[in-house]
Design a protein around this motif. Structure first.
Motif, short mmCIF file in Angstrom:
data_model
loop_
_atom_site.label_atom_id
_atom_site.label_comp_id
_atom_site.label_asym_id
_atom_site.label_seq_id
_atom_site.Cartn_x
_atom_site.Cartn_y
_atom_site.Cartn_z
N GLY A 119 75.13 60.65 50.64
CA GLY A 119 74.05 60.56 49.67
C GLY A 119 73.92 59.17 49.07
N ILE A 120 73.72 59.15 47.76
CA ILE A 120 73.45 57.91 47.04
C ILE A 120 74.60 56.91 47.21
CG2 ILE A 120 73.09 56.95 44.73
CD1 ILE A 120 71.78 59.72 44.05
N LEU A 121 75.85 57.40 47.19
CA LEU A 121 77.00 56.50 47.32
C LEU A 121 77.02 55.84 48.69
CD1 LEU A 121 79.84 58.51 45.56
CD2 LEU A 121 78.39 56.72 44.62
N ASN A 122 76.62 56.55 49.71
CA ASN A 122 76.54 55.99 51.06
C ASN A 122 75.53 54.84 51.08
OD1 ASN A 122 76.55 55.56 53.80
ND2 ASN A 122 75.57 57.49 54.34
N SER A 123 74.37 55.07 50.46
CA SER A 123 73.36 54.00 50.41
C SER A 123 73.86 52.80 49.61
CB SER A 123 72.06 54.53 49.79
OG SER A 123 71.38 55.37 50.70
N ALA A 124 74.63 53.05 48.55
CA ALA A 124 75.17 51.95 47.75
C ALA A 124 76.15 51.12 48.56
CB ALA A 124 75.84 52.50 46.50
N ASP A 125 76.99 51.77 49.36
CA ASP A 125 77.93 51.03 50.21
C ASP A 125 77.19 50.10 51.16
OD1 ASP A 125 80.03 52.38 49.01
OD2 ASP A 125 80.22 53.86 50.63
N ARG A 126 76.14 50.59 51.75
CA ARG A 126 75.40 49.78 52.74
C ARG A 126 74.61 48.66 52.06
NH1 ARG A 126 73.22 53.91 57.43
NH2 ARG A 126 75.19 55.00 57.76
N LEU A 127 74.05 48.96 50.92
CA LEU A 127 73.28 47.93 50.23
C LEU A 127 74.16 46.77 49.80
CD1 LEU A 127 70.32 48.31 47.91
CD2 LEU A 127 72.28 47.08 46.99
N HIS A 128 75.39 47.07 49.42
CA HIS A 128 76.32 46.03 48.97
C HIS A 128 76.50 44.94 50.03
CE1 HIS A 128 79.68 44.26 46.80
NE2 HIS A 128 80.41 44.33 47.90
N GLU A 129 76.37 45.31 51.30
CA GLU A 129 76.63 44.38 52.40
C GLU A 129 75.46 43.46 52.71
OE1 GLU A 129 77.55 47.08 55.52
OE2 GLU A 129 79.45 47.76 54.62
N LEU A 130 74.28 43.73 52.18
CA LEU A 130 73.09 42.97 52.54
C LEU A 130 72.76 41.92 51.49
CD1 LEU A 130 70.58 45.58 53.99
CD2 LEU A 130 72.41 44.33 55.14
N THR A 131 72.11 40.85 51.95
CA THR A 131 71.62 39.82 51.04
C THR A 131 70.27 40.24 50.48
OG1 THR A 131 70.39 38.64 52.76
CG2 THR A 131 72.74 38.06 52.46
N GLU A 132 69.82 39.51 49.46
CA GLU A 132 68.49 39.78 48.91
C GLU A 132 67.42 39.59 49.98
OE1 GLU A 132 67.44 37.88 45.24
OE2 GLU A 132 69.38 38.30 44.32
N ASP A 133 67.54 38.55 50.80
CA ASP A 133 66.54 38.31 51.84
C ASP A 133 66.49 39.47 52.83
OD1 ASP A 133 65.74 35.91 50.79
OD2 ASP A 133 66.92 34.68 52.17
N GLU A 134 67.65 39.98 53.22
CA GLU A 134 67.68 41.09 54.17
C GLU A 134 67.07 42.34 53.55
OE1 GLU A 134 71.68 40.03 56.79
OE2 GLU A 134 71.89 40.89 54.78
N LEU A 135 67.39 42.62 52.30
CA LEU A 135 66.80 43.78 51.62
C LEU A 135 65.29 43.64 51.49
CD1 LEU A 135 69.14 44.70 48.63
CD2 LEU A 135 68.51 46.16 50.55
N TYR A 136 64.85 42.43 51.14
CA TYR A 136 63.42 42.18 50.99
C TYR A 136 62.69 42.43 52.31
CZ TYR A 136 59.08 39.53 50.56
OH TYR A 136 57.76 39.15 50.59
N CYS A 137 63.22 41.93 53.40
CA CYS A 137 62.56 42.11 54.70
C CYS A 137 62.47 43.57 55.08
CB CYS A 137 63.30 41.32 55.78
SG CYS A 137 63.10 39.53 55.64
N GLN A 138 63.55 44.32 54.85
CA GLN A 138 63.51 45.76 55.14
C GLN A 138 62.48 46.46 54.26
OE1 GLN A 138 66.94 48.20 55.38
NE2 GLN A 138 68.19 46.71 56.49
N ALA A 139 62.51 46.15 52.97
CA ALA A 139 61.60 46.83 52.05
C ALA A 139 60.14 46.51 52.34
CB ALA A 139 61.94 46.47 50.61
N MET A 140 59.86 45.28 52.73
CA MET A 140 58.47 44.92 53.01
C MET A 140 57.91 45.67 54.21
SD MET A 140 56.99 43.07 50.78
CE MET A 140 55.56 42.49 51.71
N CYS A 141 58.76 46.06 55.15
CA CYS A 141 58.30 46.92 56.25
C CYS A 141 57.79 48.24 55.69
CB CYS A 141 59.43 47.16 57.24
SG CYS A 141 59.90 45.70 58.20
N ARG A 142 58.49 48.77 54.70
CA ARG A 142 58.07 50.03 54.09
C ARG A 142 56.83 49.84 53.22
NH1 ARG A 142 63.87 49.79 52.82
NH2 ARG A 142 64.83 50.33 54.83
N VAL A 143 56.75 48.70 52.56
CA VAL A 143 55.55 48.41 51.77
C VAL A 143 54.32 48.39 52.67
CG1 VAL A 143 54.38 46.62 50.43
CG2 VAL A 143 56.76 47.20 49.91
#
Length: 419
Positions: free
Chosen positions: A115-139
């Protein structure tokens, strides 16, 4: 000045002429429309609309620089406003989807470290740029499905650095994407893994460290807490909301999803803008919301995906309350931001009329983001966020044909967005 004229519209629906910021009770079933119509936009704002029979006298088509668009007999509707999403995340969780098929509940998956903790573990490993690129695909995905305004929550960080990282990504989306973005701090989405068994200490972290940092950087419009069984108590929630209020963050609460957990009561007591989920809502909760400024918000995609009861949308409306609907787009419980499907579910599973469902997904959901003065309806002076459908027989056809693509062209701030 840039101008846009849309002509040959079979029907404009979602017109609001009275300056109402939300609709409640019987008013939700009324959706004003004009047949055989035009729409005129200046500098990204709706300037005029009316029947085609009046267009020639307006002279808009003769203005220098006006862009003329032929709707070819399609309908024009205001863009969806999605007031509850979690679209900044690090990876999908389809393995948990299989766990659910095998019979594990949402709470059981969370207790096993998913659940949420699993997503938190994975998010910790990514940079802001990587998160932004993933999120913009969803946007881009949700824009293509008709959404023109979206609320995005943090909540997969669960430590100060990663929560701030998420909120900075949301700020970057706001600065670069063509749709309207509201930002919500949800540090109290779950107890961070390193605080397992020490929930009160985690609440201390949220209150004493996270909230002041978020406030100093002006990263969030709202503050949210997952006030539910197995997550945060009403007492925890009240403490967090009071700390957020010091920094000007108004509450938007997760409540009554998994149990009758007191989420509605704490939302009302702290003047929350909305209380969302409500799958376990009671008649007492409905009574408690009467006369308040808190908008009940249903997330029918969550009920569909988790195979759980739906929020009592029909009873909410029949009681005279407003109702908003939103997608809850997230990697675990609702991996979809398709607001057209949300409208269909609201009709099929919550027994809303199509007009009620559309109003709940546009004007009322805009109100649940605090932006309905400028978004959520076809009104002179509002931002020109709308879409043109293919020729369809009626408004009812949209939720009825629940998988049929109907959008032909999309306009955000009066500018066409290419699908």
């Amino acid at each position: 000045m840039t101008s846009l004229l849309v002509r040959n519209i079979a029907r404009i629906a979602g017109i609001e002429r009275h300056g109402r910021l939300m609709l409640a009770g019987r008013d939700l079933s009324v959706m004003e429309s004009i047949e055989d119509a035009f729409l005129y936009v200046e500098d990204g704002v709706i300037a005029d609309f009316g029947p085609m029979s009046e267009l020639a006298d307006k002279g808009y088509a003769d203005d220098a620089g006006v862009t003329v668009v032929d709707a070819c007999g399609g309908m024009v509707l205001p863009s969806f406003c999605d007031s509850h999403t979690h679209i900044v995340y690090a990876a999908s969780r389809e393995h948990e989807f299989v766990d659910k098929i095998r019979g594990l509940s949402y709470a059981e998956i969370a207790r096993r470290g998913g659940g949420i903790l699993n997503s938190a573990d994975r998010l910790h490993e990514l940079t802001e740029d990587e998160l932004y690129c993933q999120a913009m695909c969803r946007v881009r995905e949700i824009i293509s499905k008709g959404t023109g305004a979206v609320e995005i929550k943090s909540g997969y960080g669960l430590n100060t650095a990663d929560e701030l990282k998420m909120l900075r990504v949301i700020r970057r989306i706001r600065e670069t994407a063509p749709l309207k973005v509201a930002s919500t701090f949800l540090g109290a989405h779950a107890v961070g893994r390193e605080y397992a068994g020490r929930q009160s200490e985690y609440v201390d972290l949220v209150v004493n460290e996270m909230i002041p940092e978020v406030g100093r950087e002006h990263l969030a419009d709202y503050i949210d807490v997952f006030c539910d069984e197995g997550f945060f108590t009403p007492e925890d929630t009240a403490r967090i909301l009071e700390a957020g209020a010091i920094w000007g963050m108004r509450p938007k609460i997760h409540g009554q999803e998994l149990a009758d957990s007191g989420g509605v009561r704490v939302a009302v007591e702290h003047n929350a803008l909305s209380v969302d989920h409500l799958e376990s809502m009671t008649d007492d909760d409905i009574a408690m919301l009467q006369g308040t400024g808190t908008i009940p918000t249903a997330l029918p995609g969550t009920s569909f995906f988790l195979n759980m009861p739906f929020a009592p949308g029909r009873r909410i409306i029949d009681s005279g309350l407003p109702l908003a609907v939103a997608s809850d787009y997230n990697p675990g419980s609702t991996p979809s931001g398709d607001m057209k499907f949300v409208v269909s579910l609201a009709c099929i599973k919550m027994r809303l009329l199509p007009e009620e469902a559309f109003n709940a997904a546009t004007l009322n959901s805009a109100c649940a983001m605090g932006i309905s003065r400028d978004y959520g309806s076809v009104s002179i002076g509002k931002v020109a966020n709308f879409y043109i459908t293919r020729p369809i027989p009626s408004l009812d056809f949209i939720p009825y044909a629940y998988t049929t693509p109907v959008i032909s062209r999309i306009f955000l701030n009066g500018v066409e967005w290419r699908i």
